[in-house]
Design an enzyme around this catalytic site. Sequence first.
Site, PDB file in Angstrom:
ATOM      1  N   GLY A  14     -38.221  70.090 -36.846  1.00 31.02           N
ATOM      2  CA  GLY A  14     -38.741  70.285 -38.197  1.00 31.02           C
ATOM      3  C   GLY A  14     -39.116  68.922 -38.771  1.00 31.02           C
ATOM      4  NE  ARG A  39       4.818  65.885  26.078  1.00 30.33           N
ATOM      5  CZ  ARG A  39       5.092  64.741  25.461  1.00 30.33           C
ATOM      6  NH1 ARG A  39       4.642  64.519  24.253  1.00 30.33           N
ATOM      7  NH2 ARG A  39       5.823  63.840  26.057  1.00 30.33           N
ATOM      8  CG  LEU A  89     -25.736  76.737 -37.993  1.00 28.74           C
ATOM      9  CD1 LEU A  89     -27.194  76.647 -38.405  1.00 28.74           C
ATOM     10  CD2 LEU A  89     -25.017  77.856 -38.743  1.00 28.74           C
ATOM     11  CB  ALA A  90     -22.114  77.920 -32.099  1.00 25.37           C
ATOM     12  NE  ARG A 147     -36.016  76.385 -27.882  1.00 20.40           N
ATOM     13  CZ  ARG A 147     -35.967  75.812 -29.079  1.00 20.40           C
ATOM     14  NH1 ARG A 147     -36.843  74.885 -29.393  1.00 20.40           N
ATOM     15  NH2 ARG A 147     -35.035  76.159 -29.957  1.00 20.40           N
ATOM     16  CD  GLU A 204     -38.036  74.476 -38.376  1.00 17.97           C
ATOM     17  OE1 GLU A 204     -37.811  74.358 -37.166  1.00 17.97           O
ATOM     18  OE2 GLU A 204     -37.441  73.796 -39.232  1.00 17.97           O
ATOM     19  CG  ASN A 220     -33.824  69.414 -40.309  1.00 15.05           C
ATOM     20  OD1 ASN A 220     -32.757  68.858 -40.552  1.00 15.05           O
ATOM     21  ND2 ASN A 220     -33.960  70.737 -40.256  1.00 15.05           N
TER      22      ASN A 220
HETATM   23  C1  UD1 Z   1     -33.538  73.485 -35.830  1.00 11.05           C
HETATM   24  C2  UD1 Z   1     -34.194  73.305 -37.202  1.00 11.05           C
HETATM   25  C3  UD1 Z   1     -35.179  72.152 -37.123  1.00 11.05           C
HETATM   26  C4  UD1 Z   1     -34.461  70.896 -36.638  1.00 11.05           C
HETATM   27  C5  UD1 Z   1     -33.697  71.149 -35.337  1.00 11.05           C
HETATM   28  C6  UD1 Z   1     -32.795  69.971 -35.029  1.00 11.05           C
HETATM   29  C7  UD1 Z   1     -34.336  75.507 -38.244  1.00 11.05           C
HETATM   30  C8  UD1 Z   1     -35.200  76.659 -38.567  1.00 11.05           C
HETATM   31  N1  UD1 Z   1     -34.900  74.508 -37.585  1.00 11.05           N
HETATM   32  O1  UD1 Z   1     -34.550  73.856 -34.924  1.00 11.05           O
HETATM   33  O2  UD1 Z   1     -35.751  71.904 -38.381  1.00 11.05           O
HETATM   34  O3  UD1 Z   1     -35.376  69.855 -36.478  1.00 11.05           O
HETATM   35  O4  UD1 Z   1     -32.855  72.297 -35.447  1.00 11.05           O
HETATM   36  O5  UD1 Z   1     -32.196  70.091 -33.779  1.00 11.05           O
HETATM   37  O6  UD1 Z   1     -33.185  75.496 -38.628  1.00 11.05           O
HETATM   38  N2  UD1 Z   1     -28.531  79.488 -34.419  1.00 11.05           N
HETATM   39  C9  UD1 Z   1     -27.694  80.514 -34.816  1.00 11.05           C
HETATM   40  N3  UD1 Z   1     -28.224  81.670 -35.236  1.00 11.05           N
HETATM   41  C10 UD1 Z   1     -29.560  81.869 -35.329  1.00 11.05           C
HETATM   42  C11 UD1 Z   1     -30.421  80.825 -34.926  1.00 11.05           C
HETATM   43  C12 UD1 Z   1     -29.866  79.646 -34.478  1.00 11.05           C
HETATM   44  O7  UD1 Z   1     -26.464  80.361 -34.782  1.00 11.05           O
HETATM   45  O8  UD1 Z   1     -29.958  82.968 -35.750  1.00 11.05           O
HETATM   46  C13 UD1 Z   1     -27.934  78.232 -33.959  1.00 11.05           C
HETATM   47  C14 UD1 Z   1     -28.269  77.905 -32.518  1.00 11.05           C
HETATM   48  O9  UD1 Z   1     -27.258  78.398 -31.639  1.00 11.05           O
HETATM   49  C15 UD1 Z   1     -28.309  76.382 -32.523  1.00 11.05           C
HETATM   50  C16 UD1 Z   1     -28.648  76.025 -33.945  1.00 11.05           C
HETATM   51  O10 UD1 Z   1     -28.457  77.186 -34.735  1.00 11.05           O
HETATM   52  O11 UD1 Z   1     -27.050  75.818 -32.187  1.00 11.05           O
HETATM   53  C17 UD1 Z   1     -30.092  75.560 -34.102  1.00 11.05           C
HETATM   54  O12 UD1 Z   1     -30.962  76.574 -33.593  1.00 11.05           O
HETATM   55  P1  UD1 Z   1     -32.166  76.198 -32.654  1.00 11.05           P
HETATM   56  O13 UD1 Z   1     -32.806  77.453 -32.220  1.00 11.05           O
HETATM   57  O14 UD1 Z   1     -31.767  75.221 -31.647  1.00 11.05           O
HETATM   58  O15 UD1 Z   1     -33.121  75.490 -33.716  1.00 11.05           O
HETATM   59  P2  UD1 Z   1     -34.242  74.404 -33.422  1.00 11.05           P
HETATM   60  O16 UD1 Z   1     -35.466  75.083 -32.960  1.00 11.05           O
HETATM   61  O17 UD1 Z   1     -33.690  73.340 -32.570  1.00 11.05           O
HETATM   62 MG    MG Z   2     -31.994  73.145 -31.432  1.00  8.27          MG
END
Ligand code: UD1
Ligand code: MG
Length: 456
Positions: free
Chosen positions: A141, A441, A10-11, A17, A156, A171
Amino acid sequence: MSNNRYAVVLAAGQGTRMKSKLYKVLHPVCGKPMVEHVVDQLQQIGLSEIVTVVGHGAEVVKAQLQGKSEFVLQNEQLGTAHAVMQASDLLKNESGTTLVVCGDTPLLTKETLQSLLDHHGKQEAKVTVLTASAFDPTGYGRVVRTTSGDLQKIVEHKDATEQEREICEINTGTYCFDNEALFQALEQVSNDNVQGEYYLPDVIEILQQAGEKVTAFMTQNFDETMGVNDRYALSQAEAIMRARIAKKHMLQGVTIVDPENTYIDSNVFIGQDTIIYPGTVLKGNVEIGEECTIGPNSEISNCKIGNHTDIRHSVATDSEIGSDVAIGPFAHIRPSSSISDDVKIGNFVEVKKASFGKGSKASHLSYIGDSSVGQSVNIGCGTITVNYDGKNKYKTVIEDNAFIGCNSNLIAPVTIGTGAYVAAGSTITDDVPADALSIGRARQVNKEEYAKKIKE
Ligand code: UD1
Ligand code: MG
């Protein structure tokens, strides 16, 4: 090839933040983007396919991971469950196991991912979540267990009750799913929560309530699972990664005098018995041979360095440096330079886009730019290649065995022939033939008794 194991990374998030123009997962940890650390580990556990979900900065993220992953686009960032769903066209119909990993957990190792897969396999679970015990679980989480200790759900931080926030088991954002169960459950995830997002961890409760087996695998190593959401966590991740990299080199026979004050990027190779002194920064792709001495206080970026070479208190960038070379103290090797074996580049010498043949020396206070210096050339103190007329750059050629006297200006384009001598203090505007002595020179005039006269 196909062993029916997949990964989704997931990226797609912006990373609000981080307060940065750079997309979160591209922030480097020891010189390598966070998401690339994750993908590099995944690549080493033998999966049939890695799919990275991209969104914010999609093109840049794709370019960074080209050849290492497939990509799917998440147009709107509606949450981690929604992100995984974007991979459904590619993966929905496959049977097997799917790892889901966040692109912001750069410290995760292949060993832990492998243990998670093994645990998941043994448990015959539909989902296994990687958990860890956090000293400060704020923001993560929380893992909620039933009274008998079984995994029940993940809540969460923002949605958690006071009591749930007391839970230290977090988590990590890394999961192992039965692929079909994952994509079926994803369709039932709602966004009825504080953040109005589709949460991937909700899949656990959905499967648990459907009577499926859900388990947690707790790693002892919280460090590894750190999710980097802000710059403070980034600095902590960097410190942990830095220590890990230093340890790897030390165990392979490199002496690092003070690892905490030595900064070595991920893509650095160092030969045995090389000594790295404090304050040294090795950035990008650096390759250093055996028995070198690097530092103290040297910054080397994207350079290839031979054996038995010493670099002290100096900066070297995008260049090649041979064996038995001495550089510094206080030398600057700028991009596209190539320094052969047995060369000396001494204090306060700046070299730019210049090549030095074997055994040549520029020992003090010189600027050698846009130049080709042959073998066994001696460049005297204070020599300047005058390479720039304010508009264009010109080349200086100094052929083998030439000797350039101190404080000479070589006005390019100019060639100093093989074995030629340039007298100290010369300003050379025309080519010097091989074996010639060139003096450019004004002649010295001594006016007898004249100083006395002035004083009178
Ligand atoms: C998430 C978890 C949390 C966990 C934590 C660990 C959820 C809802 N929460 O929270 O339980 O403890 O990771 O680090 O999953 N991303 C997407 N698309 C989106 C949203 C996020 O690709 O729509 C990707 C972000 O780029 C990131 C990753 O998912 O790389 C995690 O998202 P982030 O917003 O960091 O979640 P956390 O609040 O850290
Ligand atoms: Mg995160």
